[in-house]
Design an enzyme around this catalytic site. Sequence first.
Site, PDB file in Angstrom:
ATOM      1  N   LYS A 243      -5.724  -7.568 -18.340  1.00 50.48           N
ATOM      2  CA  LYS A 243      -7.162  -7.293 -18.429  1.00 50.48           C
ATOM      3  C   LYS A 243      -7.686  -7.619 -19.830  1.00 50.48           C
ATOM      4  CE  LYS A 243      -9.045  -3.746 -16.173  1.00 50.48           C
ATOM      5  NZ  LYS A 243      -7.788  -3.201 -15.735  1.00 50.48           N
TER       6      LYS A 243
ATOM      7  N   ARG B 122      -9.774   1.744 -19.586  1.00 50.51           N
ATOM      8  CA  ARG B 122      -9.041   1.196 -18.438  1.00 50.51           C
ATOM      9  C   ARG B 122      -7.637   0.767 -18.841  1.00 50.51           C
ATOM     10  NH1 ARG B 122     -12.985  -1.209 -14.487  1.00 50.51           N
ATOM     11  NH2 ARG B 122     -15.067  -0.952 -15.340  1.00 50.51           N
TER      12      ARG B 122
ATOM     13  N   GLY C   8      -4.792  -0.950  -9.116  1.00 48.61           N
ATOM     14  CA  GLY C   8      -4.909   0.392  -8.557  1.00 48.61           C
ATOM     15  C   GLY C   8      -3.764   1.334  -8.889  1.00 48.61           C
TER      16      GLY C   8
ATOM     17  N   MET D  98      -2.659   2.302 -11.994  1.00 50.22           N
ATOM     18  CA  MET D  98      -2.839   3.167 -13.159  1.00 50.22           C
ATOM     19  C   MET D  98      -4.297   3.622 -13.221  1.00 50.22           C
ATOM     20  SD  MET D  98      -0.309   1.212 -15.814  1.00 50.22           S
ATOM     21  CE  MET D  98      -0.921  -0.409 -15.370  1.00 50.22           C
TER      22      MET D  98
ATOM     23  N   ARG E 274      -8.945 -11.923 -13.030  1.00 47.94           N
ATOM     24  CA  ARG E 274      -7.485 -12.063 -12.972  1.00 47.94           C
ATOM     25  C   ARG E 274      -7.168 -12.978 -11.806  1.00 47.94           C
ATOM     26  NH1 ARG E 274      -6.626  -5.769 -11.337  1.00 47.94           N
ATOM     27  NH2 ARG E 274      -7.684  -5.804  -9.344  1.00 47.94           N
TER      28      ARG E 274
ATOM     29  N   HIS F  26      26.401  -5.958   9.080  1.00 48.53           N
ATOM     30  CA  HIS F  26      26.521  -6.852  10.233  1.00 48.53           C
ATOM     31  C   HIS F  26      25.165  -7.038  10.920  1.00 48.53           C
ATOM     32  CE1 HIS F  26      27.228  -7.717  14.541  1.00 48.53           C
ATOM     33  NE2 HIS F  26      28.130  -8.556  14.054  1.00 48.53           N
TER      34      HIS F  26
ATOM     35  N   SER G  73      32.975 -24.128  -1.160  1.00 52.24           N
ATOM     36  CA  SER G  73      31.745 -23.418  -0.795  1.00 52.24           C
ATOM     37  C   SER G  73      31.929 -21.967  -1.225  1.00 52.24           C
ATOM     38  CB  SER G  73      31.499 -23.498   0.711  1.00 52.24           C
ATOM     39  OG  SER G  73      30.365 -22.733   1.055  1.00 52.24           O
TER      40      SER G  73
ATOM     41  N   CYS H 119      27.342 -20.442   0.502  1.00 50.12           N
ATOM     42  CA  CYS H 119      26.972 -20.117   1.884  1.00 50.12           C
ATOM     43  C   CYS H 119      26.840 -18.623   2.123  1.00 50.12           C
ATOM     44  CB  CYS H 119      27.983 -20.705   2.866  1.00 50.12           C
ATOM     45  SG  CYS H 119      29.629 -20.000   2.668  1.00 50.12           S
TER      46      CYS H 119
ATOM     47  N   TYR I 220      24.481 -27.955  -2.837  1.00 47.25           N
ATOM     48  CA  TYR I 220      23.656 -27.428  -1.749  1.00 47.25           C
ATOM     49  C   TYR I 220      23.706 -25.913  -1.716  1.00 47.25           C
ATOM     50  CZ  TYR I 220      27.961 -26.653   0.972  1.00 47.25           C
ATOM     51  OH  TYR I 220      29.196 -26.215   1.401  1.00 47.25           O
TER      52      TYR I 220
END
Length: 881
Positions: free
Chosen positions: A23, A93, A102, A104, A337, A453, A769, A837, A857
């Site tokens: 701000k 503020r 919103g 603080m 902002r 799982h 991998s 992976c 990858y």
Amino acid sequence: MSSKYVYLFEEGHSDMRLVLGGKGANLAEMCRIGLPVPPGFTITTEACNDYLAAGNKLSEEVTNQAFTALKVIEEQTGKNFGDKNNPLLVSVRSGAAVSMPGMMDTILNLGLNDESVKGLAELTGDTRFAYDCYRRFIQMFSNVVLEIDHSLFDEIVEKYKRKLSLIFDYEIPASELIGIIEEYKEIVQSEKDFSFPQDVKEQLIMAIEAVFSSWNNQRAIVYRKLNKIDDNLGTAVTVQSMAFGNMGEDCGTGVAFTRNPSDGTKELYGEFLVNAQGEDVVAGIRTPTPISKLQKELPDVYEQFIDTCEKLENHYRDMQDIEFTVEKGRLYMLQTRNGKRTTKAAVKIAVDMFNEGIISKEEALLRVDPEQIDQLLHRQIDTSVKLEPIAKGLPASPGAASGKVIFCADDAEKLGELGERIVLVRSETTPDDIHGIIHAQGVLTSRGGMTSHAAVVARGMGKPCVCGCETIKINMPAKEFTVNGIVVKEGDILTIDGATGNVMVGEVPMIEPTLSDDFEILLNWANEIKTVAVRANADSPQDALKAKEFGAEGIGLCRTEHMFMALDRLPIVQDMILAETLMEREAALAKLLPVQKEDFYGILKAMAPAPVTIRLLDPPLHEFLPDHTSLIIEVENLKNNNTNPDKLYAKQDLLNKMNNLAENNPMLGHRGCRLGITYPEIYRMQARAIFEAMVLLKQENINPFAEIEIPLVMDIKEFSLLKAEIDEVYNEVKAESNQELDFVIGTMVELPRACLTADEIATEAEFFSFGTNDLTQTTLGFSRDDAEGKFIPIYLDKKIILDNPFAVLDQVGVGSLMKIAVEKARQIKPNFLIGICGEHGGEPSSIEFCHRIGLNYVSCSPYRIPIARLAVAQAAVKNKA
């Protein structure tokens, strides 16, 4: 030399966000570019951190600098703070470096007391306005600074409106406002045992302290945790001379976005209230009118506002969220902002701003949060509906689902096949439940974490899942669960939200996902820029085709154990596990060979000619057997009934064999390549199935490419032994078919020792991998399911760790081992193929780390592929040399 804790707006600029907060920095910038901003100053975030470190005590140095700056504001405005004839009023503020809207606190109209309110009335010629400001100030100050419940004040206002038969606060006449103020002051005296402060300097100091303290209020702490904002940033405090929107019909206040934050359309979007202050818009005291109505009410102001919005958007090169006030026909900017927006809007705004020449393609890619893309790929709860959750668990797999509560995977399958929409509710899921998960709309478990799982399988299928919802108490015999006194029975309708973890009784309205053309454009740009490929974790042709649809460049992990869990195969697998001789085991494997071949044929065909990494059987064998506790109970019941001795003998025999297979720590036990070395015939069957499937495809003029992966290798000797077995099977198939096949043999790196001896393993392996789920367990010494349920939340709360290491890669510990492995392997083979992976392959910050250490990858579940595609492109932009 003392620190500079206070900056006048004209002393700052937009690059000082860490010092002045968002701000303060933006107000300074608006001043710098000549926009109408009421004078003010900002107290720095450093002052906040000093205040908190000193036990919530404001230093004399900060106080002195603040009042020195206030003198300048008095000179600029021609008003005097606390003066009874010409009072200067200010707003106080909060403003952190990272936007926390919103979260603080704010105080308006500070500087009023019993004397200055009279001066304000005389100065403006409007007694009602002056006392309305004083009323508002006492209520805000009492709530924010003195921590008195605002409802006590609201009740008094409502009492007066009823007495006067009024609807709106602004209709209350001045004479009655004076009475309200006196009752407000009586509340303060009653609640705090002291009078409402009349010394305006004391008011300001108390307000500054309250805003600094609000950095650690509960909602701010929760917001920071949710959005991964550093707790040490602190908030700045902005003190600004008041502009009054409540002085009459040529005044007002509003909030506007320079583009539609819901869908991204290029249009001014917002609300405006005539004769009001900013809190009226936010609090919903009155119904605001669309910003377009400002054109009719105050046309000159509207034209000036349109020009200002365009100027701000072009200056900041992003959509702006603007707060403004109109005082006596004059426009004042109170805040700007970068605006919060939906994912749909973020994508459209990014593409449009590139097309408008405002930002580059690289900047457009950085404007969309990859994690938010999940919102576009799954059904979502309609946000316009008010929800009443009965419980909250871990948001394990995004999307939303409604359906009948079912507690048994078999029942879920039966009902699912009949077209019923069901939500599978379990204490936790096992591989045995896969058929139920397939037919469920979503999964809810009372135990298990984000990589349990249920979570992993649900994410792979794109199904919503809420895990670890420990407040629900499941009673399986009664087929019901209870939570906070509510009983939910089988067949009742339940809704789960996998994006928030919320659980609701009944069906909640949902929104179906739609992918825009802009989304496709953005992902095509990502393909142009990224240097790391994106593959999918997929275990079926259906998963592979879905992955291809989302842009996967191959399969990075095909888990063969998931194929064993189908109901028609499980008995054969169990025969194989329980076989007592090699002949018995090979007989069972001979039955599995054709179905495995069919599996591999389908998935290789779906992805050809792209690579498919097929991991050979990995989990401990006991996972494919019936539940041990249930079997004990069944044996005891058969003994007591004594009616079926043959069945009792068979079940007792099975229990004995299961006891022999039982392990104290199966995740570190007889699994992975250890199974292949103990029972080489299992891996030989799987290798044959792969090669025979490839032969069939070659005969159809399809060119598959397989990467055969040996799991859980810790030593070159393990790898060499199993590679020789696979090569031997290949030579047999080659002789039988007269076909040359394209494949390589590598390993999944998931043990610290494998990382440290990667140079040795790379002499024989053709790719690596990283299996970072197990590598995290073995590096940190955490049992994943136990850790997530028992102590990781405490570790997070105590800041021992910043993120769940199973959700976000531990770059310091696990990452260091990965880096060692990459460096060692590429010393042997400079172009050595290395990927990841684990679940981390779909998490943006982990993906950026993979980019930095040079992986080829990343691989993730099909529904996270668009997220990964954007994340790898962002990594390339951020780490551009």
